[in-house]
Write a protein that holds these residues in place. Structure first.
Motif, PDB file in Angstrom:
ATOM      1  N   LEU A 116       9.409  -5.408   7.528  1.00 45.65           N
ATOM      2  CA  LEU A 116       8.440  -5.101   6.471  1.00 45.65           C
ATOM      3  C   LEU A 116       7.571  -6.318   6.173  1.00 45.65           C
ATOM      4  O   LEU A 116       8.080  -7.426   5.993  1.00 45.65           O
ATOM      5  CB  LEU A 116       9.157  -4.674   5.195  1.00 45.65           C
ATOM      6  N   ALA A 117       6.277  -6.095   6.108  1.00 43.51           N
ATOM      7  CA  ALA A 117       5.331  -7.134   5.705  1.00 43.51           C
ATOM      8  C   ALA A 117       4.264  -6.494   4.828  1.00 43.51           C
ATOM      9  O   ALA A 117       4.032  -5.281   4.905  1.00 43.51           O
ATOM     10  CB  ALA A 117       4.699  -7.799   6.924  1.00 43.51           C
ATOM     11  N   GLU A 118       3.621  -7.321   4.018  1.00 38.85           N
ATOM     12  CA  GLU A 118       2.598  -6.774   3.113  1.00 38.85           C
ATOM     13  C   GLU A 118       1.218  -6.735   3.751  1.00 38.85           C
ATOM     14  O   GLU A 118       0.301  -6.126   3.197  1.00 38.85           O
ATOM     15  CB  GLU A 118       2.555  -7.582   1.823  1.00 38.85           C
ATOM     16  N   ARG A 119       1.078  -7.375   4.900  1.00 42.18           N
ATOM     17  CA  ARG A 119      -0.212  -7.331   5.598  1.00 42.18           C
ATOM     18  C   ARG A 119       0.015  -7.521   7.094  1.00 42.18           C
ATOM     19  O   ARG A 119       0.972  -8.156   7.522  1.00 42.18           O
ATOM     20  CB  ARG A 119      -1.186  -8.401   5.076  1.00 42.18           C
ATOM     21  N   HIS A 120      -0.892  -6.941   7.857  1.00 45.94           N
ATOM     22  CA  HIS A 120      -0.819  -7.066   9.309  1.00 45.94           C
ATOM     23  C   HIS A 120      -1.280  -8.464   9.732  1.00 45.94           C
ATOM     24  O   HIS A 120      -2.139  -9.072   9.087  1.00 45.94           O
ATOM     25  CB  HIS A 120      -1.708  -6.012   9.979  1.00 45.94           C
ATOM     26  N   SER A 121      -0.689  -8.986  10.794  1.00 44.27           N
ATOM     27  CA  SER A 121      -1.092 -10.297  11.305  1.00 44.27           C
ATOM     28  C   SER A 121      -0.735 -10.416  12.772  1.00 44.27           C
ATOM     29  O   SER A 121       0.093  -9.653  13.306  1.00 44.27           O
ATOM     30  CB  SER A 121      -0.403 -11.419  10.513  1.00 44.27           C
ATOM     31  N   GLY A 133      10.914  -5.080  18.374  1.00 46.52           N
ATOM     32  CA  GLY A 133      11.158  -4.438  17.090  1.00 46.52           C
ATOM     33  C   GLY A 133      10.011  -3.547  16.646  1.00 46.52           C
ATOM     34  O   GLY A 133       8.992  -3.406  17.334  1.00 46.52           O
ATOM     35  N   LYS A 134      10.184  -2.941  15.469  1.00 47.90           N
ATOM     36  CA  LYS A 134       9.170  -2.076  14.875  1.00 47.90           C
ATOM     37  C   LYS A 134       8.854  -2.601  13.475  1.00 47.90           C
ATOM     38  O   LYS A 134       9.752  -2.974  12.734  1.00 47.90           O
ATOM     39  CB  LYS A 134       9.668  -0.636  14.781  1.00 47.90           C
ATOM     40  N   SER A 135       7.578  -2.603  13.126  1.00 57.09           N
ATOM     41  CA  SER A 135       7.174  -3.117  11.820  1.00 57.09           C
ATOM     42  C   SER A 135       6.474  -2.045  11.003  1.00 57.09           C
ATOM     43  O   SER A 135       5.977  -1.041  11.529  1.00 57.09           O
ATOM     44  CB  SER A 135       6.273  -4.342  11.969  1.00 57.09           C
ATOM     45  N   LYS A 136       6.440  -2.286   9.708  1.00 57.74           N
ATOM     46  CA  LYS A 136       5.796  -1.364   8.782  1.00 57.74           C
ATOM     47  C   LYS A 136       5.092  -2.198   7.701  1.00 57.74           C
ATOM     48  O   LYS A 136       5.685  -3.136   7.158  1.00 57.74           O
ATOM     49  CB  LYS A 136       6.836  -0.443   8.148  1.00 57.74           C
ATOM     50  N   ILE A 137       3.861  -1.861   7.413  1.00 59.95           N
ATOM     51  CA  ILE A 137       3.109  -2.563   6.367  1.00 59.95           C
ATOM     52  C   ILE A 137       3.309  -1.832   5.046  1.00 59.95           C
ATOM     53  O   ILE A 137       3.124  -0.605   4.969  1.00 59.95           O
ATOM     54  CB  ILE A 137       1.606  -2.634   6.711  1.00 59.95           C
ATOM     55  N   VAL A 138       3.702  -2.582   4.021  1.00 56.34           N
ATOM     56  CA  VAL A 138       3.916  -2.008   2.686  1.00 56.34           C
ATOM     57  C   VAL A 138       3.044  -2.778   1.697  1.00 56.34           C
ATOM     58  O   VAL A 138       2.925  -3.994   1.777  1.00 56.34           O
ATOM     59  CB  VAL A 138       5.405  -2.091   2.282  1.00 56.34           C
ATOM     60  N   PRO A 139       2.418  -2.098   0.762  1.00 58.72           N
ATOM     61  CA  PRO A 139       1.512  -2.788  -0.161  1.00 58.72           C
ATOM     62  C   PRO A 139       2.224  -3.684  -1.168  1.00 58.72           C
ATOM     63  O   PRO A 139       1.656  -4.673  -1.638  1.00 58.72           O
ATOM     64  CB  PRO A 139       0.773  -1.643  -0.856  1.00 58.72           C
ATOM     65  N   ASP A 140       3.464  -3.344  -1.527  1.00 58.04           N
ATOM     66  CA  ASP A 140       4.207  -4.087  -2.543  1.00 58.04           C
ATOM     67  C   ASP A 140       5.663  -4.161  -2.090  1.00 58.04           C
ATOM     68  O   ASP A 140       6.368  -3.163  -2.100  1.00 58.04           O
ATOM     69  CB  ASP A 140       4.100  -3.383  -3.894  1.00 58.04           C
ATOM     70  N   ILE A 141       6.114  -5.355  -1.716  1.00 62.69           N
ATOM     71  CA  ILE A 141       7.448  -5.488  -1.133  1.00 62.69           C
ATOM     72  C   ILE A 141       8.536  -5.093  -2.131  1.00 62.69           C
ATOM     73  O   ILE A 141       9.537  -4.476  -1.758  1.00 62.69           O
ATOM     74  CB  ILE A 141       7.682  -6.924  -0.602  1.00 62.69           C
ATOM     75  N   ARG A 142       8.349  -5.416  -3.395  1.00 64.70           N
ATOM     76  CA  ARG A 142       9.381  -5.095  -4.380  1.00 64.70           C
ATOM     77  C   ARG A 142       9.551  -3.582  -4.530  1.00 64.70           C
ATOM     78  O   ARG A 142      10.685  -3.088  -4.632  1.00 64.70           O
ATOM     79  CB  ARG A 142       9.047  -5.727  -5.739  1.00 64.70           C
ATOM     80  N   LYS A 143       8.455  -2.844  -4.521  1.00 62.81           N
ATOM     81  CA  LYS A 143       8.546  -1.393  -4.635  1.00 62.81           C
ATOM     82  C   LYS A 143       9.094  -0.763  -3.360  1.00 62.81           C
ATOM     83  O   LYS A 143       9.722   0.296  -3.396  1.00 62.81           O
ATOM     84  CB  LYS A 143       7.175  -0.806  -4.967  1.00 62.81           C
ATOM     85  N   ALA A 144       8.877  -1.424  -2.221  1.00 61.27           N
ATOM     86  CA  ALA A 144       9.309  -0.868  -0.937  1.00 61.27           C
ATOM     87  C   ALA A 144      10.803  -1.039  -0.706  1.00 61.27           C
ATOM     88  O   ALA A 144      11.428  -0.218  -0.029  1.00 61.27           O
ATOM     89  CB  ALA A 144       8.535  -1.520   0.201  1.00 61.27           C
ATOM     90  N   LEU A 145      11.381  -2.096  -1.274  1.00 63.38           N
ATOM     91  CA  LEU A 145      12.793  -2.387  -1.015  1.00 63.38           C
ATOM     92  C   LEU A 145      13.705  -1.486  -1.843  1.00 63.38           C
ATOM     93  O   LEU A 145      13.624  -1.443  -3.068  1.00 63.38           O
ATOM     94  CB  LEU A 145      13.093  -3.850  -1.326  1.00 63.38           C
ATOM     95  N   THR A 146      14.588  -0.791  -1.147  1.00 64.13           N
ATOM     96  CA  THR A 146      15.591   0.038  -1.828  1.00 64.13           C
ATOM     97  C   THR A 146      17.000  -0.492  -1.595  1.00 64.13           C
ATOM     98  O   THR A 146      17.939  -0.043  -2.243  1.00 64.13           O
ATOM     99  CB  THR A 146      15.519   1.497  -1.326  1.00 64.13           C
TER     100      THR A 146
END
Length: 273
Positions: A116-121, A133-146
């Protein structure tokens, strides 16, 4: 012959610079397993990436285990079940993402098989390629983490000194909450305090009732220090960093591109001269 257990790092140790397992390394591992010894892959990589190497070696069977996330997870190789998982507090992950963004450093963590990252690079693309591996872009890491993340990784590929400066600048703020280690010059990793490859080695030896004196650890980087210190025999690859070689019981003659791990297996596991 007493049962022995080998803990081997992946990148720079088992794998050559092309991220491949040589025929000689593969044969040595197969011989060790056939003679009743245990082989544990021990890596900073994510669970899914480690498990791909497990399958390549045919270690996805009962009695085989692996260490992922620099010791934050120990896995059964036959089922993929985690015997334990240790994660950072959500607030620590959020803090690291926020401060890394301020410092202009790429930051990522892990959940449910994804990076998980908040922006692509370009760094994220490089990481996905090198670890398959596989990645996913999330706008807010705190909201994404469960679930509590096993580690947070900061990456900087130009060796500008940013990672070293970041580690020093935030050491006091993170004291008792997270510990930092370099898995290579490009990757600064944060884990729960006390969680590392050495911790996982000791835990798994106790779980399997194998004396630590009968364990052998092989590595090449700073994040392998705890593992070679904890093992009965700590072996450093000749291509390893000086800090690791300085504390090793044995330094290979061959590097990771010339079957250095097989050298360790034949000398300390199979005990061939």
């Amino acid at each position: 012959m007493a049962e022995k257990i080998l803990f081997t790092d992946l990148d720079g140790t088992l794998l050559n610079d092309e991220k491949q397992i040589s025929g000689k390394n593969r044969k040595a591992i197969e011989q060790a397993v056939a003679m009743g010894h245990r082989v544990v892959l021990s890596s900073g990589r994510a669970t899914q990436s480690v498990y791909k190497q497990v399958r390549k070696l045919g270690l996805d069977r009962p009695g085989c285990y692996a260490i992922a996330f620099n010791g934050a997870a120990v896995l059964r190789c036959d089922t993929g079940e985690a015997l334990y998982e240790k994660g950072l507090d959500f607030e620590v992950a959020e803090y690291l993402f926020r401060e890394a963004k301020k410092a202009g450093i790429h930051c990522q963590t892990y959940q449910a098989g994804y990076t998980l990252a908040e922006r692509h690079s370009e760094i994220l693309e490089f990481y996905d390629r090198s670890t398959q591996g596989k990645s996913k872009i999330v706008p807010d890491i705190r909201k994404a983490l469960t679930t509590h993340p096993p580690k947070v990784l900061l990456a900087e590929l130009t060796h500008s000194g940013k990672l070293e400066a970041f580690k020093e600048a935030h050491e006091a703020a993170l004291a008792g909450k997270a510990e930092a280690t370099f898995s290579c010059r490009e990757y600064l990793e944060y884990l729960l305090p006390g969680v590392n490859k050495g911790y996982a080695l000791g835990w798994l030896c106790d779980y399997l009732n194998v004396p630590r004196a009968d364990s052998v650890a092989a590595g090449d980087e700073v994040n392998d220090l705890s593992m070679i210190r904890a093992a009965g025999v700590g072996a450093a690859m000749v291509n390893g960093v000086e800090a690791l070689r300085a504390e090793a019981d044995y330094i290979t003659q061959a590097d990771n591109n010339h079957d250095g791990l097989a050298e360790i297996i034949y000398r300390f596991i199979l005990e061939e001269s």
